[in-house]
Motif scaffolding. Structure first.
Motif, PDB file in Angstrom:
ATOM      1  N   GLY A 193       5.849 -56.366  49.032  1.00 10.85           N
ATOM      2  CA  GLY A 193       4.895 -56.868  48.052  1.00 10.85           C
ATOM      3  C   GLY A 193       4.682 -58.364  48.130  1.00 10.85           C
ATOM      4  N   LEU A 194       4.790 -58.909  49.369  1.00  8.89           N
ATOM      5  CA  LEU A 194       4.617 -60.344  49.576  1.00  8.89           C
ATOM      6  C   LEU A 194       3.245 -60.642  50.156  1.00  8.89           C
ATOM      7  CD1 LEU A 194       8.098 -61.211  51.135  1.00  8.89           C
ATOM      8  CD2 LEU A 194       7.352 -61.596  48.767  1.00  8.89           C
ATOM      9  N   PRO A 195       2.649 -61.783  49.805  1.00  7.60           N
ATOM     10  CA  PRO A 195       1.370 -62.179  50.403  1.00  7.60           C
ATOM     11  C   PRO A 195       1.491 -62.301  51.917  1.00  7.60           C
ATOM     12  CG  PRO A 195       1.899 -63.556  48.516  1.00  7.60           C
ATOM     13  CD  PRO A 195       3.122 -62.759  48.816  1.00  7.60           C
ATOM     14  N   LEU A 196       0.388 -62.052  52.613  1.00  8.76           N
ATOM     15  CA  LEU A 196       0.371 -62.011  54.075  1.00  8.76           C
ATOM     16  C   LEU A 196      -0.541 -63.087  54.631  1.00  8.76           C
ATOM     17  CD1 LEU A 196       0.976 -60.442  56.796  1.00  8.76           C
ATOM     18  CD2 LEU A 196      -1.106 -59.117  56.287  1.00  8.76           C
ATOM     19  N   VAL A 197      -0.074 -63.760  55.700  1.00  3.43           N
ATOM     20  CA  VAL A 197      -0.896 -64.719  56.436  1.00  3.43           C
ATOM     21  C   VAL A 197      -1.012 -64.250  57.874  1.00  3.43           C
ATOM     22  CG1 VAL A 197      -1.240 -67.123  57.108  1.00  3.43           C
ATOM     23  CG2 VAL A 197       0.052 -66.591  55.040  1.00  3.43           C
ATOM     24  N   LYS A 216      -2.137 -53.152  53.073  1.00  2.00           N
ATOM     25  CA  LYS A 216      -2.418 -52.666  51.722  1.00  2.00           C
ATOM     26  C   LYS A 216      -1.824 -51.271  51.488  1.00  2.00           C
ATOM     27  CE  LYS A 216      -5.271 -56.094  50.386  1.00  2.00           C
ATOM     28  NZ  LYS A 216      -5.114 -56.913  49.174  1.00  2.00           N
ATOM     29  N   LYS A 217      -1.905 -50.407  52.503  1.00  4.68           N
ATOM     30  CA  LYS A 217      -1.332 -49.062  52.387  1.00  4.68           C
ATOM     31  C   LYS A 217       0.183 -49.122  52.226  1.00  4.68           C
ATOM     32  CE  LYS A 217      -4.943 -46.589  54.950  1.00  4.68           C
ATOM     33  NZ  LYS A 217      -5.276 -45.825  56.186  1.00  4.68           N
ATOM     34  N   ALA A 218       0.829 -50.015  52.985  1.00  5.93           N
ATOM     35  CA  ALA A 218       2.282 -50.160  52.870  1.00  5.93           C
ATOM     36  C   ALA A 218       2.654 -50.660  51.476  1.00  5.93           C
ATOM     37  CB  ALA A 218       2.800 -51.118  53.936  1.00  5.93           C
ATOM     38  N   ASP A 225       0.846 -53.339  43.456  1.00  2.00           N
ATOM     39  CA  ASP A 225      -0.593 -53.359  43.206  1.00  2.00           C
ATOM     40  C   ASP A 225      -1.263 -54.073  44.378  1.00  2.00           C
ATOM     41  OD1 ASP A 225      -3.195 -53.549  42.347  1.00  2.00           O
ATOM     42  OD2 ASP A 225      -2.701 -54.297  40.344  1.00  2.00           O
ATOM     43  N   ALA A 226      -1.729 -53.295  45.350  1.00  2.00           N
ATOM     44  CA  ALA A 226      -2.273 -53.870  46.581  1.00  2.00           C
ATOM     45  C   ALA A 226      -3.494 -54.738  46.309  1.00  2.00           C
ATOM     46  CB  ALA A 226      -2.623 -52.758  47.562  1.00  2.00           C
ATOM     47  N   ALA A 227      -4.250 -54.430  45.269  1.00  2.00           N
ATOM     48  CA  ALA A 227      -5.462 -55.181  44.974  1.00  2.00           C
ATOM     49  C   ALA A 227      -5.160 -56.622  44.565  1.00  2.00           C
ATOM     50  CB  ALA A 227      -6.253 -54.488  43.873  1.00  2.00           C
ATOM     51  N   LYS A 228      -3.934 -56.867  44.104  1.00  2.00           N
ATOM     52  CA  LYS A 228      -3.573 -58.205  43.639  1.00  2.00           C
ATOM     53  C   LYS A 228      -2.877 -59.039  44.705  1.00  2.00           C
ATOM     54  CE  LYS A 228      -3.196 -57.025  38.730  1.00  2.00           C
ATOM     55  NZ  LYS A 228      -2.311 -56.998  37.531  1.00  2.00           N
ATOM     56  N   LEU A 229      -2.647 -58.458  45.886  1.00  2.00           N
ATOM     57  CA  LEU A 229      -1.935 -59.182  46.933  1.00  2.00           C
ATOM     58  C   LEU A 229      -2.918 -59.994  47.781  1.00  2.00           C
ATOM     59  CD1 LEU A 229       0.649 -56.513  48.149  1.00  2.00           C
ATOM     60  CD2 LEU A 229       1.106 -58.595  46.825  1.00  2.00           C
ATOM     61  N   PRO A 230      -2.747 -61.313  47.844  1.00  2.00           N
ATOM     62  CA  PRO A 230      -3.652 -62.125  48.657  1.00  2.00           C
ATOM     63  C   PRO A 230      -3.355 -61.997  50.142  1.00  2.00           C
ATOM     64  CG  PRO A 230      -1.991 -63.515  47.628  1.00  2.00           C
ATOM     65  CD  PRO A 230      -1.770 -62.126  47.099  1.00  2.00           C
ATOM     66  N   VAL A 231      -4.393 -62.174  50.951  1.00  2.00           N
ATOM     67  CA  VAL A 231      -4.270 -62.167  52.409  1.00  2.00           C
ATOM     68  C   VAL A 231      -4.933 -63.425  52.939  1.00  2.00           C
ATOM     69  CG1 VAL A 231      -4.747 -60.924  54.542  1.00  2.00           C
ATOM     70  CG2 VAL A 231      -4.368 -59.640  52.430  1.00  2.00           C
ATOM     71  N   ALA A 232      -4.201 -64.187  53.721  1.00  2.00           N
ATOM     72  CA  ALA A 232      -4.724 -65.431  54.271  1.00  2.00           C
ATOM     73  C   ALA A 232      -4.898 -65.312  55.777  1.00  2.00           C
ATOM     74  CB  ALA A 232      -3.789 -66.596  53.945  1.00  2.00           C
ATOM     75  N   GLY A 305     -11.207 -58.857  54.560  1.00  2.00           N
ATOM     76  CA  GLY A 305     -10.464 -58.865  53.305  1.00  2.00           C
ATOM     77  C   GLY A 305      -9.640 -60.123  53.091  1.00  2.00           C
ATOM     78  N   ILE A 306      -9.957 -61.199  53.814  1.00  2.00           N
ATOM     79  CA  ILE A 306      -9.228 -62.452  53.686  1.00  2.00           C
ATOM     80  C   ILE A 306      -9.596 -63.143  52.371  1.00  2.00           C
ATOM     81  CG2 ILE A 306      -8.879 -64.743  54.692  1.00  2.00           C
ATOM     82  CD1 ILE A 306      -7.696 -62.368  56.320  1.00  2.00           C
ATOM     83  N   THR A 307      -8.590 -63.574  51.619  1.00  2.00           N
ATOM     84  CA  THR A 307      -8.837 -64.256  50.347  1.00  2.00           C
ATOM     85  C   THR A 307      -8.435 -65.729  50.371  1.00  2.00           C
ATOM     86  OG1 THR A 307      -6.675 -63.544  49.510  1.00  2.00           O
ATOM     87  CG2 THR A 307      -8.578 -62.127  49.026  1.00  2.00           C
ATOM     88  N   ARG A 308      -7.797 -66.157  51.462  1.00  2.00           N
ATOM     89  CA  ARG A 308      -7.458 -67.582  51.654  1.00  2.00           C
ATOM     90  C   ARG A 308      -7.647 -67.900  53.132  1.00  2.00           C
ATOM     91  NH1 ARG A 308      -1.619 -70.340  50.264  1.00  2.00           N
ATOM     92  NH2 ARG A 308      -2.475 -70.464  48.147  1.00  2.00           N
TER      93      ARG A 308
END
Length: 349
Positions: A193-197, A216-218, A225-232, A305-308
């Motif tokens: 459940g950690l943010p991903l770069v 997100k599936k993992a 809550d996969a929808a709240k996890l940021p991806v950079a 799906g990148i948010t940062r």
């Protein structure tokens, strides 16, 4: 959508003069770059860790702390901390200290390291590359979860009900997992459940969309809550007033730096043809005028799906004034366009 800068604090020979900037001067320049990034409204600045002659930052947290007292809003992160060859206790203490100095703006970007010079320097065996990271990440997460820790592992002496200080302002202190794009690493981040770069420095950025889906599936499988996890994402690039001007300024140092790394890793020479292909709309180089770079970043948000987004600049040694101008344009022209278009797109979904 967050927009920021990352740097490895390069000290390669100047392409035109052959002069090598001193480590001290480059470190001072980077602090100025972070200060400017804050002033022009960028969201985050990342400093990489390396232990070799052509990079000046062996201790990102020191550089970030120097900038913390000269900035007000920008988030400050390593990019990355090579956790496999570090002591997680010291990493946590240092970044908790940075969090206090910056009043809650510190982050850790933890990775296994695409450069391996830190392993022999600190006495670690490369055969333990994966196991070291898994064990040390486990300890780091326990340190941020509890003031007192009891822990034991294979590679580090055990800890028996000891406190680790200072405690950070943020609870929890943000820890991101940095990945070069391997399925195992994105699954690990998702399960924890950690943010991903993601380092997107070659090929087509859209090819990374399945990895984001896997992440997100993992996360969902593990109950997060996969929808709240940021991806950079982190990609090489440069912004100038004109797209061709940006290319002409960015290519020489990029070619030099990438050719040197290519020789070390068995790649072919870095050519202008390869550079031009990568700066096309479907490529992984974000080089151009503000409108062009903004469009490419928006495409990352919509289709990957990148948010940062981290613009990595410079690659190799570039004139400090050129880097400062690129940061200014990213903050004042690119970022507002990206945020506006992403907001409109999200509102229509």
């Amino acid at each position: 959508m967050e927009i920021g800068i990352s740097t490895f604090v390069e000290t390669t020979p100047d392409v035109e003069t052959g002069v090598v900037i001193s480590h001290a001067q480059r470190l001072r320049e980077v602090v100025e770059e972070i200060e400017l990034a804050d002033q022009v409204g960028l969201d985050v600045f990342g400093v990489g860790e390396h232990h070799r002659k052509d990079y000046a930052s062996s201790s990102p947290v020191v550089v970030l702390a120097a900038a913390a007292s000269r900035t007000k809003r920008i988030r400050l992160t390593s990019a990355v901390t090579v956790l496999s060859s570090a002591d997680p206790v010291r990493v946590f203490e240092e970044f908790a200290s940075l969090d206090g100095i910056s009043n809650g703006r510190a982050e850790i970007m933890a990775g296994r390291g695409s450069f391996i010079e830190s392993f022999p320097l600190f006495g670690y065996d490369l055969n333990d590359y994966d196991a070291l990271f898994a064990e040390k990440l486990d300890l780091l997460l326990k340190l941020r979860a509890s003031e007192k820790v009891t822990w034991s592992g294979k590679f580090r002496p055990a800890i028996h009900d000891l406190g680790v200080y200072p405690r950070p302002v943020q609870n929890p202190l943000p820890v991101w997992i940095a990945s070069g794009g391997t399925p195992d690493s994105v699954v690990r981040a998702g399960l924890l459940g950690l943010p991903l770069v993601l380092a997107i420095i070659g090929g087509s950025p859209r090819q990374f969309a399945p990895l984001v889906e896997l992440y997100k599936k993992a996360a969902l499988h593990a109950g997060h809550d996969a929808a709240k996890l940021p991806v950079a994402s982190h990609s090489h690039g440069f912004v100038a007033e004109d797209t061709e001007l940006a290319a002409e300024k960015f290519f020489p140092s990029t070619q030099q730096a990438m050719t040197v790394l290519g020789k070390e890793r068995g790649w072919g020479p870095y050519t202008r043809r390869r550079f031009d292909a990568a700066r096309s709309f479907d490529g992984a180089l974000y080089v151009g005028d503000p409108d062009w770079v903004a469009k490419k970043i928006v495409d990352l948000r919509k289709n990957v799906g990148i948010t940062r987004f981290f613009l990595h600049v410079p690659v190799g040694t570039m004139p400090h004034d050129d880097v400062m101008r690129a940061i200014e344009l990213l903050g004042t022209e690119v970022a507002p366009r990206v945020r506006e278009e992403v907001a409109q797109w999200e509102a229509s979904q």
